[in-house]
Design a protein around this motif. Structure first.
Motif, PDB file in Angstrom:
ATOM      1  N   GLU A 207      25.199  34.895  17.811  1.00 53.80           N
ATOM      2  CA  GLU A 207      24.934  35.256  19.203  1.00 53.80           C
ATOM      3  C   GLU A 207      26.098  34.893  20.116  1.00 53.80           C
ATOM      4  N   ASN A 219      18.167  39.612  16.476  1.00 49.20           N
ATOM      5  CA  ASN A 219      18.438  38.798  17.664  1.00 49.20           C
ATOM      6  C   ASN A 219      19.649  39.281  18.456  1.00 49.20           C
ATOM      7  N   CYS A 273      20.803  29.068  22.001  1.00 49.10           N
ATOM      8  CA  CYS A 273      20.218  29.265  20.669  1.00 49.10           C
ATOM      9  C   CYS A 273      21.190  28.732  19.632  1.00 49.10           C
ATOM     10  N   MET A 275      22.027  30.067  17.011  1.00 52.06           N
ATOM     11  CA  MET A 275      22.879  31.121  16.487  1.00 52.06           C
ATOM     12  C   MET A 275      24.057  31.375  17.435  1.00 52.06           C
ATOM     13  N   CYS A 285      16.354  29.976  19.387  1.00 49.66           N
ATOM     14  CA  CYS A 285      15.553  30.639  20.419  1.00 49.66           C
ATOM     15  C   CYS A 285      14.254  31.146  19.785  1.00 49.66           C
ATOM     16  N   CYS A 288      14.593  33.868  17.152  1.00 48.22           N
ATOM     17  CA  CYS A 288      15.162  33.366  15.888  1.00 48.22           C
ATOM     18  C   CYS A 288      14.149  32.500  15.133  1.00 48.22           C
TER      19      CYS A 288
HETATM   20 ZN   LIG Z   1      18.656  33.208  18.807  1.00 45.90          ZN
END
Ligand SMILES: [Zn+2]
Length: 495
Positions: A207, A219, A273, A275, A285, A288
């Protein structure tokens, strides 16, 4: 294997590496001669956390890379910490009972890892290297190292699901491939492991921005049309799209710009998050976490075991049959269990792990018993996640049991209406050829009488009885006793 020999057999096997810390990397397994001149070390497998049999758990295996024999104690300490951190991370904490975590120590001749860009090579067993695909922090294995990893896992723990190479090198780095991941054993390395598991296990996309090519994922998305956002069900109608990254929207699911390796034009579900922020305290998040729970149920059935162990059961009339399920339970909530006979819910069994069914109360020669287990936690999605086990029960002596097929041949008629709504009234007709002592009762599937409609002497002819079905919805059997005659029929009380 010497550095020179290794270089000779190190093909360029990265095609389109997407990122520094991970994402899906397409690995071309070029056919290279597998000259394994290194003696196979004796690997040591240790259980760091075991919640159940490997056949029905997600088995995470943390594999030593670049640890010498004298580094064994460090490896043990490193993986113990990582296992604790994984199990403390939502949603792993909630579903800890679905995981096993192992450490697999394999000795390397030298400590550390390779940095080909700087001309630094270490003689390590799985031949890890930094800088794969031209990305400084991306750690990968050579094709030979990849083969060795498979071989060691197949011999030591063939039920492995998620192998993560823990690279004993003090530079942050990692990566996730198609079937395995890498992470550096640096301080905070557990966060890298958890991030890479997000790729490997939950198939999530990075992300963070970075200028590489973005891609659509669970995501990540490039769309700004509300109805097309993959996680639109979580976005409040009043949340603006795209969503400004301001404190007002700090813990809100929206559409935040900067994701999938691109700072512009790609979007993620929340501001923070794991990620996106691999290190530090950011958790996954909501979107996720949901992807992790879906991945857990792709690997593990919440039904660990069941009885009878055979799903085809033969029974004699008057036998009581005990059915039960052993469940893998989350730590934060209890899974729902519902029992059905021939697709009709048995009353009063919701949430119980066992039922006893009295075969005598059934009319059919063959029937089906089902236990449906559902995870209705919000992380399991709007419809929850469900799994079931189904038994077919056959009555061996069915021919001996009197059966009512129709009113013409039988003194007992089918109730009407059937099904009957709970609390509504249904009517049962029966005929007597001579005056009799008559009993007409309604039973649930456990064989308990729930109503006595008639218990008296009645005259010859047609009789009609009404019954207000003030019982839980489900399948019931009503039974007429008149002299030596016993007749039964099924009756359904609907919701
Ligand atoms: Zn995420």
């Amino acid at each position: 294997m010497t550095t020179q020999a290794r270089n000779r057999f190190t093909p360029r096997w990265f095609v389109g590496a997407e990122c520094v810390f991970g994402a899906l990397v397409v690995v071309l397994h070029l056919l290279v001669p597998a000259f394994d001149v290194v003696a196979q070390p004796s690997p040591q497998l240790s259980a760091l956390y075991e919640s159940g049999a490997r056949g029905n758990r997600v088995n995470i295996v943390l594999v030593a890379e670049g640890y010498r024999q004298e580094d064994k104690a460090k490896f043990d300490a490193d993986v113990a910490l990582i296992a604790r951190e994984i199990l403390a991370e939502p949603p792993y904490d909630e579903y800890a009972g679905f995981f096993n975590i192992y450490g697999l120590f394999v000795e390397s001749a030298e400590a550390g890892s390779d940095f080909p860009k700087w001309g630094q090579y270490r003689d390590t067993y799985f031949e890890s290297q930094y800088g794969c695909g031209g990305l400084g922090q991306f750690i990968c294995l050579t094709v030979e190292g990849d083969l060795r990893l498979r071989r060691v896992l197949e011999s030591e723990i063939p039920q492995y699901d998620l192998p993560v190479m823990l690279v004993n090198q003090d530079n942050p780095g990692g990566g996730a491939g198609v079937w395995s991941a890498t992470a550096s054993a640096t301080s905070g390395g557990h966060d890298i492991v958890i991030h890479e598991l997000g790729h490997l296990f939950a198939r999530l996309v990075d992300e963070y921005g970075g200028g590489y090519q973005g891609r659509e994922g669970t995501n990540t998305t490039s769309t700004t049309i509300r109805e097309q956002i993959p996680w639109r069900q979580h976005i409040h109608p009043e949340t603006p799209i795209p969503t400004p990254a301001t404190p007002e929207y700090a813990n809100v699911v929206g559409l935040f710009e900067g994701a999938a390796q691109s700072s512009l034009g790609w979007y993620r579900p929340e501001q923070f998050c794991k990620m996106r922020n691999q290190t530090g305290r950011a958790g996954f998040c909501l979107v996720c976490r949901e992807a992790h729970v879906a991945a857990i149920y792709r690997t593990v059935s919440p039904i660990d075991a069941f009885l009878p162990a055979e799903t085809r059961v033969t029974t004699a009339t008057n036998d009581s049959i005990h059915f039960s399920v052993d469940l893998v339970q989350p730590t934060t909530h209890i899974l729902d269990v519902e029992w059905f006979v021939d697709d009709v819910r048995i009353s009063g069994t919701s949430g119980t792990n066992a039922v006893t069914i009295d075969a005598d109360r059934f009319l059919p020669e063959q029937f089906e018993v089902r236990a449906v287990v559902r995870d209705s936690d919000p992380l399991a999605g709007a419809n929850g996640i469900q799994r079931e086990v189904k038994w077919t029960v056959v009555r061996s002596d069915f021919a001996m049991v009197p059966r009512g097929s129709s009113f013409d041949k039988s003194p007992l008629g089918q109730n009407y209406p059937n099904p009957v709504a709970a609390d509504a009234t249904t009517t049962i007709d029966f005929k007597l050829t001579t005056p009799r002592r008559v009993q007409l009762r309604v039973f649930d599937l456990a064989g308990r009488a729930v109503a006595t409609l008639v218990d008296s002497d009645l005259g010859e002819g047609a009789h009609s009885v009404t019954w207000p079905a003030t019982v839980a919805p489900g399948l019931y059997v009503y039974e007429l006793h008149a002299g030596r005659v016993t007749e039964r029929r099924k009756l359904v009380v609907a919701r």
